[in-house]
Design an enzyme around this catalytic site. Structure first.
Site, PDB file in Angstrom:
ATOM      1  N   ARG A 103      -2.350  14.910  -1.472  1.00  0.00           N
ATOM      2  CA  ARG A 103      -3.647  14.243  -1.426  1.00  0.00           C
ATOM      3  C   ARG A 103      -4.728  15.305  -1.575  1.00  0.00           C
ATOM      4  NH1 ARG A 103      -3.580   9.313   1.416  1.00  0.00           N
ATOM      5  NH2 ARG A 103      -5.439   9.843   2.621  1.00  0.00           N
ATOM      6  N   ASP A 136       0.860  -1.178   0.000  1.00  0.00           N
ATOM      7  CA  ASP A 136       0.000   0.000   0.000  1.00  0.00           C
ATOM      8  C   ASP A 136       0.901   1.234   0.000  1.00  0.00           C
ATOM      9  OD1 ASP A 136      -2.317   1.612   0.289  1.00  0.00           O
ATOM     10  OD2 ASP A 136      -1.956   1.714   2.453  1.00  0.00           O
TER      11      ASP A 136
END
EC number: 7.6.2.1
Length: 1271
Positions: free
Chosen positions: A695, A398
């Site tokens: 993000r 991940d």
């Protein structure tokens, strides 16, 4: 479980037990449901022996040996005294039974402690809550739980002491998280005093299941009105009530039907790759045993046929007749099986379990894997796959929280098309205490943006800037609690089930010893609790439901949620702290606070925000549409306190918000409209944020009319009360209302890379592993991080596969619309024979098409040639699907590493699952085989401990097969001289002692402590890891070579004593004693040759085994006159040791038997490297290696040179590391480059020139690094 009939009903109906309190149990309406008493132990006192034996006989080896022991009781086939033949298997079964019984007794004690824990149950007779025991709780009872008490069963919350109907609970015993979860009273019961005696409603809910994030049902009143509830109204067994004086409700699940017990699956068990190979080799040993016994049976029948008359030593049957030769040979087949049964290593499985237990202990005690900041060490949750750590070929990782810190810093924001930078954020001055404030939550306001906010506040007190920061402040699940209401820990056991075992007990014992002092002497600052992943970040594969909140613990130490103290509250009397669900939410709410928008209070019905002018806005919360991985949005619907407008604030992934901006993009009449210009500018800013690795989140609002909201709310309530297709109906209502947004802006949050991630990835690559990153982030963000962590290099040839179409009917419709290639061309690489390094970037939609039946083979073939693969915008199911695809198609060993709930499927699908106990809670850790705290620990875990565990266990298993075959063949060779009569020349008691005492400890020590290469060498030369990837330690050829070696040594150990004593009058057991002694010496010294690193423990065990042999044999010969009739071992060993011939036989036989093991020339090991000089890259002269010419005579030498070099000389000079890696194979140039150390040293000392000097220096310094020999 009890009451199995209820499991086939779609729902269960629970009513109050109070009206039926006086009835017998079989007449009560809730009688079909389980009670609350738990039983995790498997045995009763009377059933322990039969049940434990039944479980042990599931292992075929135990059945095999018990069957042979029983067969030995048959007179016509017995080989030994029947009672004596039972001893070995009885010892093994007894030791296993003692271990199982002790662990089961511990579970029984824990069960009794839990079942007798006090709790409060409402009694109709006393009309109050009475103190009872957990085991007295039943479904339908009303239970009250006080603050800091553990919840005894799954309880539907009907009352709390909080006026807002809120209860906080800590789920550390359930999922490992120390953060708080908020629970709400079922709608309609809040604010009312709980009166159980008047409760006349029915609770209808789903049947028991292990889903911690899902619970649905409704309360049906006598007038048929229904009130729906969900997981936010369920108190879970094993959790602890915090910050709430008391809570009460009705029990819906009890005992083994509670969610905590259904999730308690115990330790994870997997079959390792070595174990699968070993089982096959055991079958080979069975086949070998069969042929040896067949030879014995045929030989006995043929031997009997050679007699014209029966000799006197052949005993007839009771009727005076002799057994026919064929029938006697048939009987002899079974007798030979009994005699040669040791061919199958009965103690191998027990030894492997013991070795793995110690390997796990050493891994957990490694100080290098200890995290000082978190006060945490590596966890081993799977007890039997430690050796798989040394065979990994593909790593799936991940990104967020695994490669990155998951500590979010507010970097940029775009409001109505204007972009504002916050580069100063995340920097702490030298006088700011980290105990008080987290570095990443420090937000330095942008001066221009602050002026704009002040202007709108001073003029109209409304506008897009204010709406943007209001959305940041209230569109979240952040809780506000007072500092004075911090949790106080409950001392004592809180686990709902026993999870310990013998390893736990051993670990506790060692902590009291010297090894434990390493950690007890450390006093570190502990971090607070961990939290789940941010459900509103751009990782759109985050799992839905339940998210955690985090508060400080009693010591005032903070968790990751960045609890900055707010010095004012509505009452202005006490400070408050934020309990953020995730680092993303913490960063956003602190950004809003930096501009003056501080949330100071949140209840289920209201949220209060303090504005920059110190005014308070108290919004009425009408509904909250929680995040899910399909919508990728979260919305809150509130009523403005001044305008009374119903407003919905939404945040989510850019694609999930932009596509619902009404007709801004589709309406051609709005080409030059302000809304479209804002959307276009915001999208450009979002793309820029993604390219910078930030993000991204979008924020929007919508004003809803009263009529529209009433109509929608009615449909929403119906969906909440539904039992069938509830999730789908709730999804439809959310999608209906979340439309026609007005865009407010966007944010860019930085998630910084963890320490040493690039170095770790480079080391894993050098070790031969393929690295894949699977993330839910945008491709631009993921690519930026990939370059930062060296997953992709700037000279790589990178292909990006994506598709613009939202719905594709088949894989043939998938159009790759973007294939970007880096500017580096093929001619820019260093040489014509060099292949370009290829990287692949693919998004989730294209990945789905690539994994379809039509394209999956081509996709896998493409991935095989890629140096790195980056999958973006993938869901949790896609992550697990990718892992399974590579496993099945390429048949490789896979490892998956992640830190969040969205990584659980991937972790469980891989051969080895690694959980990172970082910022996203503990769900990944709970589902993993091993748990670490930093990605950099993966390097040492695999390259060092993985290599050690694999090589140790592989060598030990091979040695076990060799040892047993070598010893049992002594008996087989003797059959050729005794008419294949299954006669043993070694006393059977000594045969038992041989495997039970004399040779049992050395191989176990070998598997626990042997160290081929030091940890520093393994870390500096990751290429050594490839030995495990290629299964070089345990191949089929290795097994058969060990078997052939055992046959050779058994021949030598038998025939040299046989030729020595041939023609003498020595007795049978006096003849067997030298063979037994020589066999012990040969087996022990063979192991000594295999040992790579000697310690004091090695010397003690090796010498001790020999001493134990002589002491026990001498004692047995002295005191046992007729222990095993008709044998008579009395004083045999003493007579042998008084004969000089005995010592000459032992020395000569041992030397001859071990000659093949003391081979001429170094041990050769073939490795595949990307280039011939790979093994030398780890030296300090890596910059000078380009000067080496591989055509130089001191480098390219003929293989026959090895024949002229004594192995001992090379061994002393080079050490085990270099002698294991002399032969390097180049697949590209198809040549074998052999470095003969002896001639290299001689040549380079006698000749001059830069090539000789560089090579000689590299070799010399490499030896200094290995530290395997003091040469």
């Amino acid at each position: 479980m009890k009451a199995h009939s209820v499991k086939y009903r779609p729902v269960r109906t629970v009513v109050s037990n109070l009206p039926f309190e006086d009835l017998k149990k079989r007449e009560q309406p809730n009688r079909r449901y389980e009670d609350n008493a738990i039983k995790t132990n498997k045995y009763r006192l009377w059933s322990f022996i039969p049940m434990n034996l039944f479980e042990q006989f599931h292992r075929m080896a135990n059945i095999y040996f018990v069957g042979l022991a029983i067969l030995n009781f048959v007179p016509v086939v017995n080989a030994f005294q029947p009672e004596v033949a039972l001893i070995p298997i009885c010892v093994i079964l007894a030791l296993t039974a003692v271990k199982d019984g002790w662990e089961d007794f511990r579970r029984y004690q824990t069960d009794q402690q839990l079942n007798n824990t006090p709790c409060f149950i409402f009694s109709r007779k006393q009309m109050c809550f009475m103190e009872r025991r957990w085991k007295d709780v039943r479904v339908g009872d009303f239970v009250r739980v006080l603050s800091n008490e553990i919840i005894p069963a799954d309880i539907l919350l009907l009352h709390t002491s909080d006026p807002d109907g809120v209860c906080h609970m800590e789920t550390a015993n359930l999922d490992g998280e120390t953060s708080l979860k908020q629970r709400k009273v079922v709608p309609g019961f809040s604010g009312e005093p709980l009166q159980p005696q008047t409760f006349d409603s029915s609770v209808v809910c789903e049947n028991p299941n292990n889903n911690l994030n899902l619970f649905k049902g409704y309360v049906e009143r006598p007038d048929k009105r229904r009130t729906g509830f969900g997981i936010d109204s369920l108190l879970l067994r094993g959790c602890t009530v915090r910050n709430t004086d008391d809570a009460a409700g009705i029990v819906v699940y009890a005992g083994h039907e509670t969610k905590s017990m259904l999730n308690n699956s115990g330790p994870r068990y997997k079959r390792s790759k070595i174990e699968r190979k070993m089982n096959t080799d055991v079958l080979f040993c069975v086949v070998l045993l069969f042929f040896m016994c067949l030879i014995g049976a045929l030989g006995h029948a043929i031997w009997l046929e050679t007699f014209t008359s029966k000799p006197s030593y052949i005993v007839p049957e009771s009727n005076g007749n002799y057994t026919p030769s064929v029938l006697a040979g048939f009987y002899m087949f079974f007798t030979m099986i009994i005699l040669l049964q040791v061919m199958i290593p009965v103690s191998l499985y027990v030894s492997i379990e013991l070795v793995k237990m110690w390997q796990i202990f050493f891994i957990t005690q490694d100080v290098e894997l200890y995290d000082e900041e978190l006060d945490s060490r590596v966890q081993c949750r799977a007890l039997n796959i430690t050796e798989d750590l040394g065979q990994i070929q593909y790593v799936f990782s991940d990104k967020t929280g695994t490669l990155t810190e998951n500590k979010m810093v507010f970097r940029r924001c775009s409001i109505i098309g204007t972009e504002y930078c916050h580069e100063e954020n995340g920097v702490v001055g030298e006088f700011v205490s980290p105990y008080f404030l987290k570095q990443e939550t420090v937000v330095v306001p942008d001066r221009k943006l602050m002026l704009e906010v002040d202007r709108q506040m001073a003029s109209i007190q409304t506008g897009p800037y204010l709406d943007f920061f209001l959305a940041l402040a209230i569109c979240n699940t952040v809780l506000v609690s007072s500092v004075t209401a911090q949790r106080q820990r409950v001392k004592g056991r809180r686990n709902s089930s026993y999870s310990g075992g013998s390893f736990h007990n051993m670990q506790q014992w060692f902590r009291k010893c010297a090894l434990g002092k390493v950690f007890t002497s450390m006093k570190f600052f502990k971090r607070g609790g961990e939290t789940l992943a941010d459900p509103f970040s751009t990782d759109e594969d985050e799992s839905d439901g339940f998210h955690s909140s985090d508060v400080s613990d009693a010591t005032g130490q903070k968790g990751i949620s960045s609890e900055r103290k707010v010095k004012s509250s509505p009452s202005g009397s006490e400070e408050v702290c934020y309990e953020a669900h995730s680092p993303d939410e913490a960063a956003l709410i602190h950004a809003a606070k930096a501009y003056g928008f501080s949330m100071v209070e949140r209840t289920p019905h209201y949220v209060t925000v303090k504005l920059p002018n110190e005014a308070l806005l108290k919004f009425e919360v009408l509904d909250i549409l929680t995040f899910d991985s399909t919508r990728r949005r979260m919305s809150i619907i509130v009523r403005h306190p001044h305008t009374k407008e119903i407003t919905m604030y939404t945040k989510g992934a850019d694609s999930a918000v932009m596509e619902r901006l009404g007709n801004v993009f589709s309406d051609m009449t709005q080409v030059d409209s302000e809304e479209k210009q804002i959307a276009v500018k915001t999208q450009k800013d979002l793309d820029m944020y993604a390219r910078n690795g930030l993000r991204t989140l979008c924020f929007a609002k919508k004003v809803i009319s009263e009529q529209e909201f009433r109509a929608w709310s009615a449909v929403r309530q119906e969906a909440l009360s539904a039992m069938d297709e509830k999730e789908e109906r709730l999804m439809e209502t959310a999608n209906f209302i979340e439309s026609n947004f007005t865009l407010l802006g966007a944010t860019g949050i930085e998630d910084r890379l963890q320490e040493s991630v690039p170095e770790t990835i480079q080391a894993l690559r050098r070790a031969g592993m393929q690295i894949w990153v699977l993330t839910g982030d945008k491709p631009e963000t993921a690519i930026n991080i990939a370059y930062s962590c060296k997953l992709l290099e700037h000279e790589d040839l990178v292909f990006t596969f994506s598709t613009n179409r939202k719905v594709l009917q088949s894989a043939s419709q998938c159009q790759l619309t973007n294939a970007s290639v880096t500017e580096q061309s093929l001619t820019s690489f260093t040489g014509p024979l060099m292949e370009p390094s290829i990287g692949l970037v693919i998004d989730g939609l294209t990945l789905s098409m690539a994994m379809s039946d039509e394209l999956v083979e081509q996709f896998v073939e493409l991935c095989k040639h890629c140096r790195a693969v980056l999958c973006c915008r993938v869901t949790p199911l896609q992550k697990s699907a990718v892992v399974k695809l590579i496993q099945q198609k390429l048949r490789v060993m896979t490892l998956a590493v992640g830190d969040g709930a969205n990584d659980v499927n991937m972790i469980q699908a891989a051969d080895v699952g690694i959980g990172v106990s970082g910022q996203e809670g503990m769900q990944a850790v709970m589902a993993s085989d091993f748990a670490i705290t930093r990605f950099k620990h993966l390097q040492r875990l695999l390259l060092v401990h993985g290599h050690w565990c694999y090589s140790r266990l592989a060598n030990m298993v091979i040695y076990f097969f060799y040892k047993n075959v070598a010893y049992v063949n002594l008996l087989f060779w003797y059959q050729f001289f005794c008419g294949f009569s299954a006669t043993a020349m070694i006393d059977y008691w000594l045969m038992i002692f041989f495997n039970l005492f004399f040779t049992s400890a050395p191989p176990i020590m070998f598997g626990i402590m042997d160290k081929e290469v030091s940890d520093s060498t393994l870390l500096s030369l990751p290429e050594l890891y490839k030995r495990g990837q290629h299964s070089e330690g345990y191949r089929r050829s290795t097994f058969w070579i060990a078997i052939l070696d055992a046959f050779y040594q058994s021949l030598v150990c038998f025939f040299i004593p046989y030729w020595t004593y041939n023609g003498s009058d020595i007795g049978i057991f006096a003849f067997g004693t030298p063979m037994n002694t020589v066999s012990l010496f040969t087996i022990i010294l063979h192991l000594a040759i295999e040992i790579k690193s000697w310690t004091a423990v090695h010397w003690v065990i090796m010498i001790g085994s020999v001493l134990v042999y002589f002491i026990m044999t001498l004692a047995y010969s002295a005191i046992c006159i007729s222990c095993n009739p008709p044998s008579d071992p009395y004083w045999i060993m003493h007579k042998q040791m008084a004969d000089p011939m005995f010592y000459l036989v032992c020395i000569l036989t041992t030397v001859v038997a071990l000659l093949p093991s003391i081979r001429v020339g170094p041990k050769i090991s073939v490795h595949s490297f990307d280039e011939p000089i790979s093994i030398l890259k780890g030296t300090v002269h890596s910059k000078m290696k380009s000067k080496l010419s591989f055509t130089h005579p001191c480098v390219v030498l003929m293989p026959f040179f090895f024949l002229n070099v004594p192995r001992t000389l090379v061994h002393i000079m080079a050490g085990d590391f270099f002698t294991e890696n002399m032969l390097l194979w180049s697949e590209k140039r198809k040549i074998i480059i052999i470095i003969n150390l002896y001639y290299v040293c001689v040549y380079t000392q006698q000749h001059s020139g830069p090539e000789c000097y560089v090579l000689y220096t590299i070799i010399m310094e490499t030896f200094a690094m290995t530290r395997t020999k003091n040469w």
